[in-house]
Design a protein around this motif. Sequence first.
Motif, PDB file in Angstrom:
ATOM      1  N   VAL A 189       1.128  -1.712  -6.391  1.00  0.00           N
ATOM      2  CA  VAL A 189       1.464  -1.201  -4.782  1.00  0.00           C
ATOM      3  C   VAL A 189       1.097  -2.271  -3.518  1.00  0.00           C
ATOM      4  N   ARG A 190      -0.243  -3.291  -3.950  1.00  0.00           N
ATOM      5  CA  ARG A 190      -0.633  -4.323  -2.780  1.00  0.00           C
ATOM      6  C   ARG A 190       0.509  -5.546  -3.093  1.00  0.00           C
ATOM      7  N   GLY A 191       1.486  -5.603  -4.245  1.00  0.00           N
ATOM      8  CA  GLY A 191       2.380  -6.551  -3.867  1.00  0.00           C
ATOM      9  C   GLY A 191       4.236  -5.734  -3.036  1.00  0.00           C
ATOM     10  N   GLY A 192       3.545  -4.254  -3.321  1.00  0.00           N
ATOM     11  CA  GLY A 192       4.691  -4.151  -1.968  1.00  0.00           C
ATOM     12  C   GLY A 192       4.541  -4.047  -0.962  1.00  0.00           C
ATOM     13  N   VAL A 193       2.748  -3.697  -0.389  1.00  0.00           N
ATOM     14  CA  VAL A 193       2.390  -3.922   0.694  1.00  0.00           C
ATOM     15  C   VAL A 193       2.964  -5.693   1.362  1.00  0.00           C
ATOM     16  N   ALA A 194       2.339  -5.796   0.232  1.00  0.00           N
ATOM     17  CA  ALA A 194       2.158  -8.013   0.141  1.00  0.00           C
ATOM     18  C   ALA A 194       4.313  -7.915   1.119  1.00  0.00           C
ATOM     19  N   GLU A 195       5.081  -7.430   0.405  1.00  0.00           N
ATOM     20  CA  GLU A 195       6.810  -7.158   1.563  1.00  0.00           C
ATOM     21  C   GLU A 195       6.790  -6.963   2.513  1.00  0.00           C
ATOM     22  N   HIS A 196       6.161  -5.346   3.037  1.00  0.00           N
ATOM     23  CA  HIS A 196       6.388  -4.471   3.669  1.00  0.00           C
ATOM     24  C   HIS A 196       5.729  -5.770   5.197  1.00  0.00           C
ATOM     25  N   HIS A 197       4.575  -5.920   4.760  1.00  0.00           N
ATOM     26  CA  HIS A 197       3.935  -6.811   5.994  1.00  0.00           C
ATOM     27  C   HIS A 197       4.933  -8.212   5.862  1.00  0.00           C
ATOM     28  N   ASN A 213      -5.497   3.854  -6.268  1.00  0.00           N
ATOM     29  CA  ASN A 213      -7.215   3.477  -6.322  1.00  0.00           C
ATOM     30  C   ASN A 213      -7.781   3.458  -7.358  1.00  0.00           C
ATOM     31  N   ARG A 214      -7.227   3.916  -8.174  1.00  0.00           N
ATOM     32  CA  ARG A 214      -8.281   4.435  -9.383  1.00  0.00           C
ATOM     33  C   ARG A 214      -7.562   3.664 -10.779  1.00  0.00           C
ATOM     34  N   ASN A 215      -6.276   3.106 -10.383  1.00  0.00           N
ATOM     35  CA  ASN A 215      -5.888   2.401 -11.773  1.00  0.00           C
ATOM     36  C   ASN A 215      -5.193   1.234 -10.979  1.00  0.00           C
ATOM     37  N   PHE A 216      -6.089  -0.114 -11.462  1.00  0.00           N
ATOM     38  CA  PHE A 216      -6.202  -1.520 -11.839  1.00  0.00           C
ATOM     39  C   PHE A 216      -5.124  -2.037 -11.422  1.00  0.00           C
ATOM     40  N   SER A 263       3.804  17.250  -5.813  1.00  0.00           N
ATOM     41  CA  SER A 263       2.906  18.053  -5.532  1.00  0.00           C
ATOM     42  C   SER A 263       1.692  17.685  -5.710  1.00  0.00           C
ATOM     43  N   LEU A 264       1.100  16.818  -5.138  1.00  0.00           N
ATOM     44  CA  LEU A 264       0.463  16.168  -4.654  1.00  0.00           C
ATOM     45  C   LEU A 264      -0.235  15.705  -3.006  1.00  0.00           C
ATOM     46  N   ASP A 265      -0.887  15.539  -2.206  1.00  0.00           N
ATOM     47  CA  ASP A 265      -0.691  15.099  -0.741  1.00  0.00           C
ATOM     48  C   ASP A 265      -1.357  13.428  -0.943  1.00  0.00           C
ATOM     49  N   ALA A 266      -0.834  13.285   0.206  1.00  0.00           N
ATOM     50  CA  ALA A 266      -1.520  11.680   0.410  1.00  0.00           C
ATOM     51  C   ALA A 266      -2.530  11.010  -0.269  1.00  0.00           C
ATOM     52  N   SER A 267      -3.006  12.128   0.512  1.00  0.00           N
ATOM     53  CA  SER A 267      -5.154  11.535  -0.348  1.00  0.00           C
ATOM     54  C   SER A 267      -5.305  11.483  -1.663  1.00  0.00           C
ATOM     55  N   ALA A 268      -4.636  12.705  -2.858  1.00  0.00           N
ATOM     56  CA  ALA A 268      -4.481  12.928  -3.633  1.00  0.00           C
ATOM     57  C   ALA A 268      -3.814  11.556  -4.574  1.00  0.00           C
ATOM     58  N   ILE A 269      -2.325  11.128  -4.091  1.00  0.00           N
ATOM     59  CA  ILE A 269      -2.155  10.236  -4.069  1.00  0.00           C
ATOM     60  C   ILE A 269      -2.475   8.463  -4.188  1.00  0.00           C
ATOM     61  N   LEU A 270      -3.244   8.315  -3.139  1.00  0.00           N
ATOM     62  CA  LEU A 270      -3.790   7.506  -2.911  1.00  0.00           C
ATOM     63  C   LEU A 270      -5.527   7.274  -4.022  1.00  0.00           C
ATOM     64  N   ASP A 271      -5.680   8.331  -4.204  1.00  0.00           N
ATOM     65  CA  ASP A 271      -7.023   7.963  -4.955  1.00  0.00           C
ATOM     66  C   ASP A 271      -6.741   7.631  -6.476  1.00  0.00           C
ATOM     67  N   ILE A 272      -5.087   7.942  -7.011  1.00  0.00           N
ATOM     68  CA  ILE A 272      -4.570   7.761  -8.310  1.00  0.00           C
ATOM     69  C   ILE A 272      -4.603   5.971  -8.214  1.00  0.00           C
TER      70      ILE A 272
END
Length: 370
Positions: A250-258, A241-244, A230-239
């Motif tokens: 998520v960076r690990g998942g992005v690495a797998e995607h690339h 970004n604030r949580n180390f 129940s949040l838009d993409a921008s709000a999810i990304l802000d969450i």
Amino acid sequence: MPVVADRIYVPKTYRVQADRTAVVEVIEDAIVASDARLIYSSFRSEAIAPMYFGAEDHAGHRYGLLVYPFTTTRRETRNRPKGERRTQIRFGDPTRERDLQNPLARDTAGVDVTLVLCVDPAERFIVGLDPLIYADLPMGISVYYNDRHIEHAAEYGWAVWERQKTGGQRRTTLEGLETLVGFRPERLLDYARFESQASGLGLSPSLRQVLAENHASPPHEPHQLEATFSLDASAILDIVNRNFRLKVAVRGGVAEHHLERCLHDVPEICAVTGIDEDGRPDFEIRVNDGRRLLIECKTASPKQYANGDYKVEVQKSRDSGAGRKYAWDQFDILAACLFSATGIWEFRFRWATDRPFAFCWDEGGLRVRL
């Protein structure tokens, strides 16, 4: 100053007849068809115009719509074009009102958006007029459009066209070009977002047409996670970004995607399969000679060895315990993502059988030199 739904910026109100009920129903249904919830309708408590509607979309965004609705009809008339549709701008007695000032209400804070709508209850088609042109409602005039304009909305439920206005002796300020936007009910909130931009920027008819054409294609459907949280993409990304720790995961998942995209670009690889199971490598690939190989993706440390070699931790996790180390035969290839070190989504690869040369222990644990 009159008050509508506690809005104090409404300069003038008008009594409306019961025959506007069908028009109001189209608007209320359009809010629901726009994948939103009708929160408030002033017509349900008092039959006056402008009418105020409150809506909330699936992402929790709220809309205040101050609407001047007019009824569109289709009647074949001698000496008039075939398929013509007509809307008369009127509230009450147009003979009396047309010589008076009839200013539109406008929220100077820009929170609520003013809409001037021609609504065809039979066709369930809506045409939006430019509030800047109709800022002083020209009571008694007629607005015409044609069946072909409705046909133009067949693909996206949205059509844009220009027409030449003729103000006559009374309303010379209405002469010139006008941009109209026709849309199906499910595009009502898209139109509200468009109108908020167009009116807020004070766009001329030509620029209004450009902006309206840019809105023709409907926005992408919300991602499944947006609906789930129940949040838009921008709000999810802000969450994220604030949580180390969440950001690292998520960076690990992005690495797998690339990495997967990288593997698909290798001519010698004919198949790439992602593996989403605990304790197993990240990918299985099949090469043209028939071999099936397992690949583990890891992220390189931002710090390099003194000689410039990149270092990669190959433990399963940082938690203590005997299960943290990989067996040598658990995967065939180590793919190290160098983003943390270089800022580029690039990879270095090593065979697991290269362990006498590639792996070493240091104070950080088991690491590999690349």
